[in-house]
Write a protein that holds these residues in place. Structure first.
Motif, PDB file in Angstrom:
ATOM      1  N   PRO A 130     -11.049  -0.857  14.811  1.00  0.00           N
ATOM      2  CA  PRO A 130     -10.839   0.484  14.249  1.00  0.00           C
ATOM      3  C   PRO A 130      -9.741   0.455  13.192  1.00  0.00           C
ATOM      4  CG  PRO A 130     -11.013   0.594  16.631  1.00  0.00           C
ATOM      5  CD  PRO A 130     -10.924  -0.870  16.282  1.00  0.00           C
ATOM      6  N   GLN A 131      -9.849   1.375  12.237  1.00  0.00           N
ATOM      7  CA  GLN A 131      -8.865   1.433  11.165  1.00  0.00           C
ATOM      8  C   GLN A 131      -8.288   2.841  11.073  1.00  0.00           C
ATOM      9  OE1 GLN A 131      -9.863  -0.328   7.446  1.00  0.00           O
ATOM     10  NE2 GLN A 131     -11.087  -1.966   8.344  1.00  0.00           N
ATOM     11  N   ARG A 132      -7.255   2.964  10.285  1.00  0.00           N
ATOM     12  CA  ARG A 132      -6.725   4.292   9.986  1.00  0.00           C
ATOM     13  C   ARG A 132      -5.981   4.251   8.665  1.00  0.00           C
ATOM     14  NH1 ARG A 132      -1.181   5.870  13.006  1.00  0.00           N
ATOM     15  NH2 ARG A 132      -0.148   3.848  13.039  1.00  0.00           N
ATOM     16  N   PHE A 133      -5.953   5.387   8.002  1.00  0.00           N
ATOM     17  CA  PHE A 133      -5.137   5.547   6.814  1.00  0.00           C
ATOM     18  C   PHE A 133      -3.756   6.047   7.244  1.00  0.00           C
ATOM     19  CE2 PHE A 133      -9.068   5.145   4.584  1.00  0.00           C
ATOM     20  CZ  PHE A 133      -8.718   4.730   3.300  1.00  0.00           C
ATOM     21  N   VAL A 134      -2.736   5.590   6.550  1.00  0.00           N
ATOM     22  CA  VAL A 134      -1.371   5.991   6.882  1.00  0.00           C
ATOM     23  C   VAL A 134      -0.637   6.391   5.609  1.00  0.00           C
ATOM     24  CG1 VAL A 134      -1.197   4.569   8.948  1.00  0.00           C
ATOM     25  CG2 VAL A 134      -0.589   3.588   6.734  1.00  0.00           C
ATOM     26  N   VAL A 135       0.336   7.258   5.783  1.00  0.00           N
ATOM     27  CA  VAL A 135       1.226   7.632   4.692  1.00  0.00           C
ATOM     28  C   VAL A 135       2.451   6.733   4.767  1.00  0.00           C
ATOM     29  CG1 VAL A 135       2.606   9.468   3.644  1.00  0.00           C
ATOM     30  CG2 VAL A 135       0.426  10.016   4.770  1.00  0.00           C
ATOM     31  N   VAL A 136       2.804   6.101   3.656  1.00  0.00           N
ATOM     32  CA  VAL A 136       3.955   5.198   3.653  1.00  0.00           C
ATOM     33  C   VAL A 136       4.836   5.480   2.440  1.00  0.00           C
ATOM     34  CG1 VAL A 136       2.835   3.330   4.927  1.00  0.00           C
ATOM     35  CG2 VAL A 136       2.617   3.428   2.431  1.00  0.00           C
ATOM     36  N   GLY A 137       6.108   5.174   2.603  1.00  0.00           N
ATOM     37  CA  GLY A 137       7.064   5.273   1.510  1.00  0.00           C
ATOM     38  C   GLY A 137       8.144   4.227   1.690  1.00  0.00           C
ATOM     39  N   SER A 138       8.796   3.870   0.627  1.00  0.00           N
ATOM     40  CA  SER A 138       9.862   2.874   0.724  1.00  0.00           C
ATOM     41  C   SER A 138      11.148   3.528   1.230  1.00  0.00           C
ATOM     42  CB  SER A 138      10.120   2.247  -0.642  1.00  0.00           C
ATOM     43  OG  SER A 138      10.727   3.191  -1.502  1.00  0.00           O
ATOM     44  N   PRO A 139      12.019   2.772   1.881  1.00  0.00           N
ATOM     45  CA  PRO A 139      13.313   3.328   2.309  1.00  0.00           C
ATOM     46  C   PRO A 139      14.098   3.913   1.145  1.00  0.00           C
ATOM     47  CG  PRO A 139      12.909   1.222   3.389  1.00  0.00           C
ATOM     48  CD  PRO A 139      11.823   1.382   2.371  1.00  0.00           C
ATOM     49  N   ALA A 140      14.014   3.272  -0.036  1.00  0.00           N
ATOM     50  CA  ALA A 140      14.754   3.778  -1.195  1.00  0.00           C
ATOM     51  C   ALA A 140      14.245   5.149  -1.604  1.00  0.00           C
ATOM     52  CB  ALA A 140      14.627   2.798  -2.361  1.00  0.00           C
ATOM     53  N   LEU A 146      -2.469  -1.642  -6.195  1.00  0.00           N
ATOM     54  CA  LEU A 146      -1.517  -1.027  -7.122  1.00  0.00           C
ATOM     55  C   LEU A 146      -0.748   0.112  -6.457  1.00  0.00           C
ATOM     56  CD1 LEU A 146      -3.623  -0.936 -10.419  1.00  0.00           C
ATOM     57  CD2 LEU A 146      -1.766  -2.513  -9.815  1.00  0.00           C
ATOM     58  N   MET A 147      -1.411   0.876  -5.603  1.00  0.00           N
ATOM     59  CA  MET A 147      -0.732   1.964  -4.912  1.00  0.00           C
ATOM     60  C   MET A 147       0.391   1.424  -4.029  1.00  0.00           C
ATOM     61  SD  MET A 147      -3.951   4.391  -3.890  1.00  0.00           S
ATOM     62  CE  MET A 147      -2.905   5.647  -3.127  1.00  0.00           C
ATOM     63  N   ILE A 148       0.118   0.328  -3.354  1.00  0.00           N
ATOM     64  CA  ILE A 148       1.133  -0.264  -2.482  1.00  0.00           C
ATOM     65  C   ILE A 148       2.299  -0.795  -3.318  1.00  0.00           C
ATOM     66  CG2 ILE A 148       1.582  -2.140  -0.852  1.00  0.00           C
ATOM     67  CD1 ILE A 148      -1.404  -1.782   0.024  1.00  0.00           C
ATOM     68  N   GLU A 149       1.990  -1.432  -4.446  1.00  0.00           N
ATOM     69  CA  GLU A 149       3.057  -1.922  -5.320  1.00  0.00           C
ATOM     70  C   GLU A 149       3.936  -0.766  -5.802  1.00  0.00           C
ATOM     71  OE1 GLU A 149       1.832  -4.363  -8.533  1.00  0.00           O
ATOM     72  OE2 GLU A 149       0.641  -5.722  -7.285  1.00  0.00           O
ATOM     73  N   ALA A 150       3.291   0.335  -6.160  1.00  0.00           N
ATOM     74  CA  ALA A 150       4.052   1.490  -6.630  1.00  0.00           C
ATOM     75  C   ALA A 150       4.918   2.069  -5.517  1.00  0.00           C
ATOM     76  CB  ALA A 150       3.101   2.550  -7.177  1.00  0.00           C
ATOM     77  N   ALA A 151       4.364   2.132  -4.298  1.00  0.00           N
ATOM     78  CA  ALA A 151       5.144   2.645  -3.166  1.00  0.00           C
ATOM     79  C   ALA A 151       6.329   1.735  -2.875  1.00  0.00           C
ATOM     80  CB  ALA A 151       4.250   2.767  -1.938  1.00  0.00           C
ATOM     81  N   LEU A 152       6.125   0.424  -2.938  1.00  0.00           N
ATOM     82  CA  LEU A 152       7.220  -0.516  -2.706  1.00  0.00           C
ATOM     83  C   LEU A 152       8.321  -0.356  -3.755  1.00  0.00           C
ATOM     84  CD1 LEU A 152       5.140  -3.701  -1.811  1.00  0.00           C
ATOM     85  CD2 LEU A 152       6.762  -2.553  -0.285  1.00  0.00           C
ATOM     86  N   VAL A 157      -0.830  -2.571   4.707  1.00  0.00           N
ATOM     87  CA  VAL A 157       0.633  -2.406   4.651  1.00  0.00           C
ATOM     88  C   VAL A 157       1.311  -2.832   5.945  1.00  0.00           C
ATOM     89  CG1 VAL A 157       0.575  -0.594   2.908  1.00  0.00           C
ATOM     90  CG2 VAL A 157       0.426   0.023   5.333  1.00  0.00           C
ATOM     91  N   ALA A 158       0.556  -3.356   6.901  1.00  0.00           N
ATOM     92  CA  ALA A 158       1.145  -3.707   8.201  1.00  0.00           C
ATOM     93  C   ALA A 158       2.311  -4.679   8.040  1.00  0.00           C
ATOM     94  CB  ALA A 158       0.074  -4.296   9.114  1.00  0.00           C
ATOM     95  N   ALA A 159       2.161  -5.683   7.177  1.00  0.00           N
ATOM     96  CA  ALA A 159       3.231  -6.672   7.005  1.00  0.00           C
ATOM     97  C   ALA A 159       4.449  -6.042   6.345  1.00  0.00           C
ATOM     98  CB  ALA A 159       2.728  -7.849   6.174  1.00  0.00           C
ATOM     99  N   ASP A 160       4.220  -5.156   5.370  1.00  0.00           N
ATOM    100  CA  ASP A 160       5.343  -4.498   4.697  1.00  0.00           C
ATOM    101  C   ASP A 160       6.088  -3.561   5.644  1.00  0.00           C
ATOM    102  OD1 ASP A 160       5.076  -5.592   2.052  1.00  0.00           O
ATOM    103  OD2 ASP A 160       3.273  -4.373   1.821  1.00  0.00           O
ATOM    104  N   VAL A 161       5.344  -2.886   6.528  1.00  0.00           N
ATOM    105  CA  VAL A 161       5.987  -2.011   7.517  1.00  0.00           C
ATOM    106  C   VAL A 161       6.799  -2.846   8.502  1.00  0.00           C
ATOM    107  CG1 VAL A 161       5.563  -0.413   9.421  1.00  0.00           C
ATOM    108  CG2 VAL A 161       4.284  -0.166   7.271  1.00  0.00           C
ATOM    109  N   ALA A 162       6.208  -3.936   8.975  1.00  0.00           N
ATOM    110  CA  ALA A 162       6.905  -4.791   9.936  1.00  0.00           C
ATOM    111  C   ALA A 162       8.193  -5.372   9.340  1.00  0.00           C
ATOM    112  CB  ALA A 162       5.984  -5.921  10.388  1.00  0.00           C
ATOM    113  N   ALA A 163       8.165  -5.634   8.033  1.00  0.00           N
ATOM    114  CA  ALA A 163       9.347  -6.212   7.381  1.00  0.00           C
ATOM    115  C   ALA A 163      10.348  -5.156   6.939  1.00  0.00           C
ATOM    116  CB  ALA A 163       8.899  -7.033   6.169  1.00  0.00           C
ATOM    117  N   GLY A 164      10.008  -3.874   7.122  1.00  0.00           N
ATOM    118  CA  GLY A 164      10.929  -2.809   6.747  1.00  0.00           C
ATOM    119  C   GLY A 164      10.873  -2.422   5.286  1.00  0.00           C
ATOM    120  N   ARG A 165       9.925  -2.994   4.548  1.00  0.00           N
ATOM    121  CA  ARG A 165       9.814  -2.645   3.118  1.00  0.00           C
ATOM    122  C   ARG A 165       9.161  -1.282   2.916  1.00  0.00           C
ATOM    123  NH1 ARG A 165       8.587  -8.266   3.163  1.00  0.00           N
ATOM    124  NH2 ARG A 165       6.368  -7.790   3.419  1.00  0.00           N
TER     125      ARG A 165
END
Length: 307
Positions: A163-173, A229-235, A248-256
């Motif tokens: 199963p999959q899901r869409f998530v809302v993500v943003g960078s800490p900055a 590109l969306m993920i790059e922009a969010a990062l 984005v699972a790896a970026d979330v796990a790494a805190g990015r």
């Protein structure tokens, strides 16, 4: 007049399916120049132009459409006979053509496609990625891989991913300067990275919780047509993105990146392999289905062990 050979007839069918000589040549294992010569030679013998060619496009002429309509059933019968003959082989051989999206291809390339090729070295896989949903039968594909909700109802569907899901993500900055949203409507106060779908429409961000549903037309200065590109922009802190969790699972796990509104983004059925109902399934596709089912079963068992 010398009769047309099978290579020439297959060349016409492949160019018609791809609307592109180079892509058709890859499918047939020919050079683009050899394919072009084969089609041109057939046109000379028939005395008609089968394709209208420009520097940017290739399309069937009226005569070409009539010709293809007559030869396509025969080519399908020949392909069926070859598949039946292939049944006597110890292992399947040939080319398996699969249509999918770029995102789905990234998910299934290593666990499914590369594993399949490792097990069946006489097989080749032509994996074609595009955003739009195509008619896999009309465009000459053996199968497609899409999210379950996109699979046509008249197709046989085999789950090939969790199963999959869409998530809302943003960078800490980015989040340092904004109040974190607690409900979908709060997104209207944020800079959101919008996504344009292959149809040209803007993707509405969809949410659900405890039977309540919401769809938000978010606002933002940046609109893109690619998950990557969306993920790059969010990062880079350009705003919030609404993307598949897998990417984005790896970026979330790494805190990015930080997930937001997690209780509003439930899971939904994931990817499915699909193919036409009521047709003989070629040996290569049957072998691929077996790999899909084995990997899916193993993943379910692994998920059960972790719970």
């Amino acid at each position: 007049m010398r009769k047309a050979g099978l290579i020439e007839l297959n060349a016409v069918a492949a160019v018609a399916a791809h609307r592109n000589f180079r892509a058709a040549a890859v499918e047939l294992g020919m050079s683009p120049s050899a394919l072009s010569h084969a089609v041109a030679a057939l046109e000379r013998r028939l005395g008609v132009r089968l394709f209208n060619r420009t520097t940017r496009s290739v399309s069937l002429s009226e005569a070409g459409e009539q010709f293809l309509a007559r030869i396509r059933p025969a080519l399908q019968d020949i392909a069926l006979a070859m598949d039946e003959a292939n049944e006597s082989r110890a292992t399947p051989a040939g080319t398996l053509r699969i249509n999918t999206s770029e995102g789905a291809a990234r998910q299934i390339l290593t666990p499914l496609v590369l594993e399949f090729l490792r097990r069946f070295p006489d097989m080749r896989v032509d994996l074609v990625t595009e955003g739009r949903l195509v008619d896999i039968v009309a465009e000459g594909f053996d199968a497609g891989i899409r999210l379950a909700e996109s699979v046509p109802l008249d197709m046989v569907a085999v789950p090939c991913g969790p199963p999959q899901r869409f998530v809302v993500v943003g960078s800490p900055a980015y989040l340092e300067g904004w109040a974190r949203p607690s409900a979908p409507d709060d997104l209207q106060a944020h800079a959101c990275i919008r996504r344009r779908l292959p149809s040209g429409a803007l993707h509405r961000w969809e949410f659900a919780r405890h039977g309540e549903e919401a769809a938000v037309d978010v606002q933002g200065a940046l609109t893109l047509d690619s998950h990557t590109l969306m993920i790059e922009a969010a990062l880079a802190g350009a705003g919030l993105a609404y993307v598949a969790d897998w990417f984005v699972a790896a970026d979330v796990a790494a805190g990015r990146l930080v997930r937001l509104l997690e209780d509003w983004t439930p899971a939904f059925p994931g990817l499915c392999l699909y193919f036409p109902r009521g047709r003989l399934v070629p040996a290569g596709l049957r072998a691929f289905i077996d790999v899909v089912r084995e990997v899916a079963s193993r993943d379910r068992a692994f998920a059960g062990e972790r719970q």
